[in-house]
Design a protein around this motif. Structure first.
Motif, PDB file in Angstrom:
ATOM      1  N   UNK A   1      24.654  -3.922 -32.818  1.00 52.21           N
ATOM      2  CA  UNK A   1      25.621  -2.945 -32.326  1.00 52.21           C
ATOM      3  C   UNK A   1      25.427  -1.593 -33.004  1.00 52.21           C
ATOM      4  N   UNK A   2      25.224  -1.638 -34.338  1.00 57.01           N
ATOM      5  CA  UNK A   2      24.973  -0.400 -35.072  1.00 57.01           C
ATOM      6  C   UNK A   2      23.687   0.282 -34.631  1.00 57.01           C
ATOM      7  N   UNK A   3      22.651  -0.519 -34.375  1.00 59.07           N
ATOM      8  CA  UNK A   3      21.364   0.046 -33.930  1.00 59.07           C
ATOM      9  C   UNK A   3      21.505   0.703 -32.564  1.00 59.07           C
ATOM     10  N   UNK A   4      22.159   0.000 -31.627  1.00 53.40           N
ATOM     11  CA  UNK A   4      22.326   0.550 -30.281  1.00 53.40           C
ATOM     12  C   UNK A   4      23.183   1.822 -30.307  1.00 53.40           C
ATOM     13  N   UNK A   5      24.213   1.824 -31.129  1.00 53.80           N
ATOM     14  CA  UNK A   5      25.067   3.013 -31.233  1.00 53.80           C
ATOM     15  C   UNK A   5      24.276   4.190 -31.792  1.00 53.80           C
ATOM     16  N   UNK A   6      23.479   3.922 -32.839  1.00 54.82           N
ATOM     17  CA  UNK A   6      22.676   4.982 -33.444  1.00 54.82           C
ATOM     18  C   UNK A   6      21.683   5.556 -32.442  1.00 54.82           C
ATOM     19  N   UNK A   7      21.029   4.669 -31.693  1.00 57.08           N
ATOM     20  CA  UNK A   7      20.027   5.153 -30.752  1.00 57.08           C
ATOM     21  C   UNK A   7      20.651   5.830 -29.534  1.00 57.08           C
ATOM     22  N   UNK A   8      21.889   5.475 -29.206  1.00 52.65           N
ATOM     23  CA  UNK A   8      22.570   6.199 -28.129  1.00 52.65           C
ATOM     24  C   UNK A   8      22.809   7.645 -28.542  1.00 52.65           C
ATOM     25  N   UNK A   9      23.161   7.855 -29.821  1.00 57.44           N
ATOM     26  CA  UNK A   9      23.340   9.214 -30.336  1.00 57.44           C
ATOM     27  C   UNK A   9      21.999   9.943 -30.391  1.00 57.44           C
ATOM     28  N   UNK A  10      20.947   9.216 -30.795  1.00 55.70           N
ATOM     29  CA  UNK A  10      19.620   9.829 -30.880  1.00 55.70           C
ATOM     30  C   UNK A  10      19.132  10.254 -29.495  1.00 55.70           C
ATOM     31  N   UNK A  11      19.308   9.365 -28.508  1.00 53.56           N
ATOM     32  CA  UNK A  11      18.864   9.680 -27.144  1.00 53.56           C
ATOM     33  C   UNK A  11      19.616  10.876 -26.585  1.00 53.56           C
ATOM     34  N   UNK A  12      20.923  10.932 -26.832  1.00 53.42           N
ATOM     35  CA  UNK A  12      21.697  12.076 -26.344  1.00 53.42           C
ATOM     36  C   UNK A  12      21.232  13.370 -26.986  1.00 53.42           C
ATOM     37  N   UNK A  13      20.810  13.303 -28.258  1.00 54.23           N
ATOM     38  CA  UNK A  13      20.285  14.496 -28.925  1.00 54.23           C
ATOM     39  C   UNK A  13      18.919  14.878 -28.367  1.00 54.23           C
ATOM     40  N   UNK A  14      18.094  13.881 -28.079  1.00 52.20           N
ATOM     41  CA  UNK A  14      16.761  14.153 -27.533  1.00 52.20           C
ATOM     42  C   UNK A  14      16.857  14.814 -26.161  1.00 52.20           C
ATOM     43  N   UNK A  15      17.813  14.351 -25.361  1.00 55.78           N
ATOM     44  CA  UNK A  15      17.967  14.919 -24.021  1.00 55.78           C
ATOM     45  C   UNK A  15      18.354  16.395 -24.070  1.00 55.78           C
ATOM     46  N   UNK A  16      18.903  16.805 -25.205  1.00 53.43           N
ATOM     47  CA  UNK A  16      19.274  18.207 -25.357  1.00 53.43           C
ATOM     48  C   UNK A  16      18.111  19.096 -25.772  1.00 53.43           C
ATOM     49  N   UNK A  17      16.935  18.497 -26.058  1.00 52.44           N
ATOM     50  CA  UNK A  17      15.754  19.279 -26.425  1.00 52.44           C
ATOM     51  C   UNK A  17      15.181  19.928 -25.174  1.00 52.44           C
ATOM     52  N   UNK A  18      14.935  21.224 -25.249  1.00 48.72           N
ATOM     53  CA  UNK A  18      14.446  21.951 -24.072  1.00 48.72           C
ATOM     54  C   UNK A  18      12.956  21.717 -23.811  1.00 48.72           C
ATOM     55  N   UNK A  19      12.173  21.502 -24.882  1.00 45.96           N
ATOM     56  CA  UNK A  19      10.736  21.334 -24.739  1.00 45.96           C
ATOM     57  C   UNK A  19      10.387  19.924 -24.263  1.00 45.96           C
ATOM     58  N   UNK A  20       9.575  19.856 -23.199  1.00 43.39           N
ATOM     59  CA  UNK A  20       9.131  18.546 -22.698  1.00 43.39           C
ATOM     60  C   UNK A  20       8.264  17.839 -23.724  1.00 43.39           C
ATOM     61  N   UNK A  21       7.442  18.608 -24.431  1.00 43.15           N
ATOM     62  CA  UNK A  21       6.578  18.028 -25.465  1.00 43.15           C
ATOM     63  C   UNK A  21       7.415  17.461 -26.604  1.00 43.15           C
TER      64      UNK A  21
END
Length: 255
Positions: A157-177
């Motif tokens: 549960x902790x891992x999935x929660x952490x990665x949900x936050x990480x994914x949401x942060x990654x989606x905010x990156x403007x660069x495709x690379x």
């Protein structure tokens, strides 16, 4: 011949992964190399993080703790805890692990064992030891399975929660690379985590089938030997800051 009941059993012969003599040198060499890589790689990570002030942040603190845990998986040592909150989180994880191990060990002590206590493993896996008992193991199995569900469920549960936050942060990156690089790193992390949890759960969920002992022993190699060896490469040695710190340490050692 019926096995005798003996409550004074204090030794469990380990049969290892294979009894074929021609395979033993190969297995010995393979495991020796993996152990040396595990210890050396994780020690380098700990040394790099502790010696470079730029790496004294929560992220690298947890990476160093992961390296420490991996070394403990194959040997023994004592953790060194830094920042207060991070230290508390690490302390909680260690206390829970120690209490769970103590509970499981005390539950095993209440059992009586037959004289035939050979274990087809290369270490004393809990479910294999319990399976050698002549007395009723229902309570032991209940406690063991409850501990697995509780610990594994909480951690996942902790891992999935952490990665949900990480994914949401990654989606905010403007660069495709930048997105591709971040997702590539996360994929590597999740691959090792999946390898660890899938093999652990597979070993314990299949423990009821006696014929699966050898395959379970082979599968247990994945979470006791392979994942600790891979963690330094996946979590740390691909990191630019860690590489820079290691280059600095290497330069000092050469001089």
């Amino acid at each position: 011949m019926e096995a005798d009941n003996d409550t004074g059993i204090s030794e469990f012969p380990l049969l290892g992964l294979s009894e074929e003599l021609e395979l033993q040198p190969i297995i010995f060499g393979l495991f020796l190399c993996m152990y040396l890589i595990t210890v050396l790689g994780n020690l380098l990570i700990i040394l790099a993080v502790s010696s470079d002030s730029h790496l004294h942040t929560p992220m690298y603190f947890f990476l160093a703790n992961l390296s420490f845990v991996d070394i403990c998986f194959t040997s023994t040592t004592i953790p060194k805890m830094l920042p207060r909150l991070c230290g508390l989180l690490v302390l909680v994880s260690w206390v829970i692990s120690v209490l769970n191990s103590l509970l499981q060990s005390l539950m095993v002590l209440r059992l009586s064992f037959c004289t035939e206590v050979e274990i087809p493993y290369f270490f004393c896996e809990l479910n294999q030891v319990v399976g050698q008992a002549c007395s009723d193991t229902f309570l032991n199995n209940m406690v063991m399975n409850f501990g697995i569900v509780l610990l594994a469920g909480g951690l996942l549960t902790g891992i999935f929660y952490s990665y949900s936050k990480i994914v949401s942060s990654i989606l905010g990156i403007s660069s495709a690379q930048g997105k591709f690089k971040a997702f590539s790193t996360c994929a590597s992390h999740l691959s090792v985590v999946s390898l660890f949890y899938c093999t652990v759960l597979g070993v314990y969920l299949s423990s009821a089938a006696p014929q699966s002992s050898h395959s379970s022993a082979v599968a247990s190699v994945m979470y006791t030997v392979v994942t600790p060896m891979l963690n330094p490469f996946i979590y740390s040695l691909r990191n630019r800051d860690i590489k820079r710190a290691l280059k600095r340490i290497t330069g000092v050692l050469v001089m």
